[in-house]
Design a protein around this motif. Structure first.
Motif, short mmCIF file in Angstrom:
data_model
loop_
_atom_site.label_atom_id
_atom_site.label_comp_id
_atom_site.label_asym_id
_atom_site.label_seq_id
_atom_site.Cartn_x
_atom_site.Cartn_y
_atom_site.Cartn_z
N SER A 173 0.84 -1.20 0.00
CA SER A 173 0.00 0.00 0.00
C SER A 173 0.88 1.25 0.00
N LYS A 174 0.27 2.36 -0.33
CA LYS A 174 1.00 3.64 -0.35
C LYS A 174 1.59 3.93 1.03
N LYS A 175 0.81 3.67 2.07
CA LYS A 175 1.28 3.92 3.43
C LYS A 175 2.48 3.02 3.75
N THR A 176 2.40 1.76 3.38
CA THR A 176 3.51 0.83 3.62
C THR A 176 4.75 1.28 2.87
N LYS A 177 4.56 1.69 1.62
CA LYS A 177 5.70 2.18 0.83
C LYS A 177 6.34 3.39 1.50
N ASP A 178 5.51 4.31 1.97
CA ASP A 178 6.02 5.51 2.64
C ASP A 178 6.80 5.15 3.91
N VAL A 179 6.24 4.24 4.70
CA VAL A 179 6.88 3.84 5.96
C VAL A 179 8.23 3.17 5.68
N LEU A 180 8.26 2.24 4.73
CA LEU A 180 9.49 1.54 4.41
C LEU A 180 10.54 2.49 3.83
N PHE A 181 10.11 3.38 2.95
CA PHE A 181 11.05 4.33 2.36
C PHE A 181 11.60 5.26 3.44
N ASP A 182 10.74 5.71 4.34
CA ASP A 182 11.19 6.57 5.42
C ASP A 182 12.18 5.84 6.32
N GLU A 183 11.92 4.56 6.56
CA GLU A 183 12.85 3.74 7.35
C GLU A 183 14.21 3.65 6.67
N ALA A 184 14.22 3.41 5.37
CA ALA A 184 15.47 3.30 4.62
C ALA A 184 16.22 4.63 4.59
N SER A 185 15.51 5.71 4.32
CA SER A 185 16.19 7.01 4.26
C SER A 185 16.71 7.41 5.63
N GLY A 186 15.96 7.09 6.67
CA GLY A 186 16.43 7.39 8.03
C GLY A 186 17.67 6.58 8.39
N ALA A 187 17.68 5.31 8.00
CA ALA A 187 18.85 4.47 8.27
C ALA A 187 20.08 4.98 7.51
N LEU A 188 19.87 5.41 6.28
CA LEU A 188 20.98 5.95 5.50
C LEU A 188 21.50 7.23 6.12
N LYS A 189 20.60 8.10 6.55
CA LYS A 189 21.02 9.34 7.21
C LYS A 189 21.80 9.02 8.48
N ASP A 190 21.32 8.05 9.25
CA ASP A 190 22.01 7.68 10.49
C ASP A 190 23.42 7.19 10.23
N THR A 191 23.58 6.32 9.24
CA THR A 191 24.91 5.77 8.97
C THR A 191 25.85 6.84 8.40
N ILE A 192 25.31 7.75 7.60
CA ILE A 192 26.16 8.82 7.07
C ILE A 192 26.55 9.79 8.19
N GLU A 193 25.61 10.10 9.10
CA GLU A 193 25.94 10.96 10.23
C GLU A 193 27.03 10.32 11.09
N GLU A 194 26.94 9.01 11.27
CA GLU A 194 27.96 8.29 12.03
C GLU A 194 29.31 8.38 11.33
N LEU A 195 29.30 8.27 10.01
CA LEU A 195 30.54 8.37 9.25
C LEU A 195 31.15 9.77 9.39
N MET A 196 30.32 10.79 9.48
CA MET A 196 30.81 12.15 9.64
C MET A 196 31.56 12.34 10.95
N GLN A 197 31.29 11.46 11.92
CA GLN A 197 31.93 11.58 13.24
C GLN A 197 33.36 11.03 13.26
N LEU A 198 33.75 10.30 12.22
CA LEU A 198 35.12 9.76 12.17
C LEU A 198 36.13 10.90 12.12
N LYS A 199 37.20 10.71 12.78
CA LYS A 199 38.26 11.74 12.81
C LYS A 199 39.49 11.20 12.11
#
Length: 100
Positions: A74-100
Motif C-alpha cells: 500500500s502507499k502507506k507501507t511504501k512511505d513507511v518503508l522508504f522513510d525507514e530506509a532514508s532514516g537508516a541511510l542518514k544515520d549511517t552517514i551521520e555516524e561516518l561524519m563523526q570519524l576523525k
C-alpha cells in the motif's frame, strides 16, 4: 577526513524523505555513490579499518528500499518503508561524519 567531508555532506543532503519512483532511483544512486566513497576511504590507510562496519549497513538499506517499491504494498507501507530506509541511510552517514 577533510577531503571526504564535502562528499559525505553532499550525499547526506541529497537523501529524499518521501516515496516516489524518482526518489527510489535517487536513493539507489546515493547508495552507489556512498559505497564508492566508502571504498575510497577504505583505500586510505587512515580510515581503512574504521569504515569496514559502514559497508554492513548497505544491504539492509537496499533491501528496505526494494520492499518500499513493491507494487503489492500500500502507499502507506511504501512511505513507511522508504522513510525507514532514508532514516537508516542518514544515520549511517551521520555516524561516518563523526570519524576523525
Amino acid at each position: 577526513m577533510n577531503e571526504f567531508n564535502e562528499k559525505i555532506k553532499e550525499l547526506f543532503n541529497r537523501i529524499p524523505r518521501r516515496h516516489t519512483t524518482d526518489n527510489v532511483k535517487e536513493m539507489y544512486n546515493i547508495l552507489d555513490a556512498y559505497e564508492e566513497l566508502l571504498i575510497s576511504m577504505e583505500a586510505d590507510n587512515r580510515y581503512e579499518k574504521q569504515v569496514i562496519p559502514f559497508f554492513e549497513s548497505l544491504d539492509p538499506i537496499r533491501a528496505t528500499i526494494k520492499k518500499s517499491n513493491d507494487n503489492k504494498a500500500s502507499k502507506k507501507t511504501k512511505d513507511v518503508l522508504f522513510d525507514e530506509a532514508s532514516g537508516a541511510l542518514k544515520d549511517t552517514i551521520e555516524e561516518l561524519m563523526q570519524l576523525k
